[in-house]
Design a protein around this motif. Structure first.
Motif, PDB file in Angstrom:
ATOM      1  N   GLU A 157       0.817  -1.220   0.000  1.00 49.92           N
ATOM      2  CA  GLU A 157       0.000   0.000   0.000  1.00 49.92           C
ATOM      3  C   GLU A 157       0.851   1.270   0.000  1.00 49.92           C
ATOM      4  OE1 GLU A 157      -3.290   0.500  -0.060  1.00 49.92           O
ATOM      5  OE2 GLU A 157      -3.867  -1.602  -0.129  1.00 49.92           O
ATOM      6  N   GLN A 183       8.930   7.551  -1.480  1.00 47.13           N
ATOM      7  CA  GLN A 183       7.726   7.120  -2.190  1.00 47.13           C
ATOM      8  C   GLN A 183       7.841   7.458  -3.676  1.00 47.13           C
ATOM      9  OE1 GLN A 183       4.279   9.615  -1.754  1.00 47.13           O
ATOM     10  NE2 GLN A 183       2.865   7.864  -1.731  1.00 47.13           N
ATOM     11  N   GLN A 184       8.262   8.668  -3.958  1.00 54.09           N
ATOM     12  CA  GLN A 184       8.395   9.102  -5.352  1.00 54.09           C
ATOM     13  C   GLN A 184       9.473   8.302  -6.077  1.00 54.09           C
ATOM     14  OE1 GLN A 184       9.097  13.241  -4.498  1.00 54.09           O
ATOM     15  NE2 GLN A 184       6.928  13.779  -4.661  1.00 54.09           N
ATOM     16  N   GLN A 187       7.909   5.079  -7.044  1.00 51.10           N
ATOM     17  CA  GLN A 187       6.928   5.281  -8.110  1.00 51.10           C
ATOM     18  C   GLN A 187       7.604   5.478  -9.463  1.00 51.10           C
ATOM     19  OE1 GLN A 187       4.760   8.535  -6.324  1.00 51.10           O
ATOM     20  NE2 GLN A 187       3.213   7.166  -5.429  1.00 51.10           N
ATOM     21  N   ARG A 188       8.787   6.054  -9.470  1.00 52.04           N
ATOM     22  CA  ARG A 188       9.505   6.251 -10.735  1.00 52.04           C
ATOM     23  C   ARG A 188       9.968   4.935 -11.360  1.00 52.04           C
ATOM     24  NH1 ARG A 188      11.440  11.050  -8.140  1.00 52.04           N
ATOM     25  NH2 ARG A 188      13.294   9.972  -7.353  1.00 52.04           N
ATOM     26  N   GLU A 190       8.052   2.574 -11.897  1.00 52.51           N
ATOM     27  CA  GLU A 190       6.898   2.167 -12.706  1.00 52.51           C
ATOM     28  C   GLU A 190       6.647   0.665 -12.618  1.00 52.51           C
ATOM     29  OE1 GLU A 190       7.356   3.745 -16.641  1.00 52.51           O
ATOM     30  OE2 GLU A 190       7.061   5.805 -15.970  1.00 52.51           O
ATOM     31  N   HIS A 191       6.925   0.125 -11.459  1.00 45.28           N
ATOM     32  CA  HIS A 191       6.646  -1.287 -11.192  1.00 45.28           C
ATOM     33  C   HIS A 191       5.149  -1.419 -10.929  1.00 45.28           C
ATOM     34  CE1 HIS A 191       6.595  -5.196  -9.275  1.00 45.28           C
ATOM     35  NE2 HIS A 191       7.908  -5.337  -9.388  1.00 45.28           N
ATOM     36  N   PRO A 192       4.464  -2.335 -11.596  1.00 45.22           N
ATOM     37  CA  PRO A 192       3.004  -2.420 -11.442  1.00 45.22           C
ATOM     38  C   PRO A 192       2.535  -2.732 -10.030  1.00 45.22           C
ATOM     39  CG  PRO A 192       3.869  -4.325 -12.631  1.00 45.22           C
ATOM     40  CD  PRO A 192       4.975  -3.325 -12.541  1.00 45.22           C
ATOM     41  N   ARG A 193       3.384  -3.346  -9.191  1.00 41.67           N
ATOM     42  CA  ARG A 193       2.968  -3.688  -7.836  1.00 41.67           C
ATOM     43  C   ARG A 193       3.612  -2.775  -6.796  1.00 41.67           C
ATOM     44  NH1 ARG A 193       3.153  -8.453  -5.386  1.00 41.67           N
ATOM     45  NH2 ARG A 193       0.990  -8.146  -4.759  1.00 41.67           N
ATOM     46  N   GLN A 195       3.135   0.830  -6.792  1.00 36.78           N
ATOM     47  CA  GLN A 195       2.587   2.168  -6.989  1.00 36.78           C
ATOM     48  C   GLN A 195       2.596   2.974  -5.688  1.00 36.78           C
ATOM     49  OE1 GLN A 195       1.759   3.301 -10.236  1.00 36.78           O
ATOM     50  NE2 GLN A 195       2.934   1.406 -10.489  1.00 36.78           N
ATOM     51  N   PRO A 197       0.713   4.186  -3.149  1.00 37.18           N
ATOM     52  CA  PRO A 197      -0.018   5.452  -3.101  1.00 37.18           C
ATOM     53  C   PRO A 197      -0.098   6.099  -1.724  1.00 37.18           C
ATOM     54  CG  PRO A 197      -1.546   3.612  -3.199  1.00 37.18           C
ATOM     55  CD  PRO A 197      -0.177   3.030  -3.386  1.00 37.18           C
TER      56      PRO A 197
END
Length: 229
Positions: A157, A183-184, A187-188, A190-193, A195, A197
């Protein structure tokens, strides 16, 4: 300790003000009532007030509350988790805020597979570098996150951290800001699992600063339901 409803009203106002200053929507922020230092009736009062999310850090202290409250609430485990306590945590908790090592990820995933359920996890990061705190080191987060993401029964999560205990909440800002940067960084990828958020950060003394720095889950105990300072 005050009335939970009155405490909650004041906290909501502070969250709204912090969001206004930082250009955020208060709806992005979820408050988790930390009830580990209060009894079942106080926990019931929190639920009756409309607080859905409840946090505990010890299975044995949560058991009597579950027995009394039935299926009420969404439960978060926020303490350091030993592998021999994973089974009851997987059985009763929806969120785990303290995933901090691969051996634990393996055991949680194994138990989840047995019960055919998903555990929503936060990766705990020791941003402050304090010896007294658990969590993966920031420079090892990417490697750990990629390994944890391989377990299909774990839903990553977001990230969690605990700031140093201080009387000046402003001193916690660099810690929260660094978790946002991490966190950012994830996110960079771009791994699908991955994210990721959400950010679980901010407690009774420093939650306003945490909101300003991007917290989406606040863990509030003494200021909300009372108990240990």
């Amino acid at each position: 300790m005050g009335d939970v409803r009155d405490n909650w009203r004041r906290i909501q106002q502070q969250i709204e003000e912090a969001c206004r200053r930082s250009g955020r929507d208060p709806e992005e922020v979820t408050v988790v009532a930390v009830t580990k230092y209060v009894d079942t009736e106080r926990t019931r009062e929190a639920l009756d007030t409309g607080l859905e999310h409840i946090a505990e850090s010890r299975v044995q202290e949560a058991l009597p509350k579950w027995n009394a409250l039935g299926d009420r609430g969404t439960w978060h485990f926020i303490g350091h988790l030993q592998r021999n306590k994973v089974k009851p945590v997987v059985e009763r908790f929806t969120y785990l805020h303290s995933l901090d090592r691969l051996s634990l990820a393996k055991e949680v995933s194994r138990r989840c597979e047995q019960q055919d359920r998903i555990m929503r996890c936060f990766l705990q990061v020791n941003v402050s570098g304090e010896d007294s705190k658990f969590g993966v080191e920031p420079d090892k987060l990417v490697e750990f996150a990629e390994e944890a993401a391989q377990f299909p029964y774990l839903q990553i999560e977001g990230l969690m951290t605990m700031a140093p205990y201080t009387d000046d909440p402003e001193e916690t800002r660099p810690v929260f800001r660094r978790l946002k940067e991490l966190q950012q960084e994830l996110q960079r990828l771009e791994h699908p699992r991955l994210q990721v958020p959400h950010l679980s950060m901010g407690m009774s003394r420093d939650f306003v600063v945490a909101v300003e720095e991007g917290a989406t889950f606040l863990r509030l105990g003494s200021i909300l339901v009372g108990g240990k300072k």
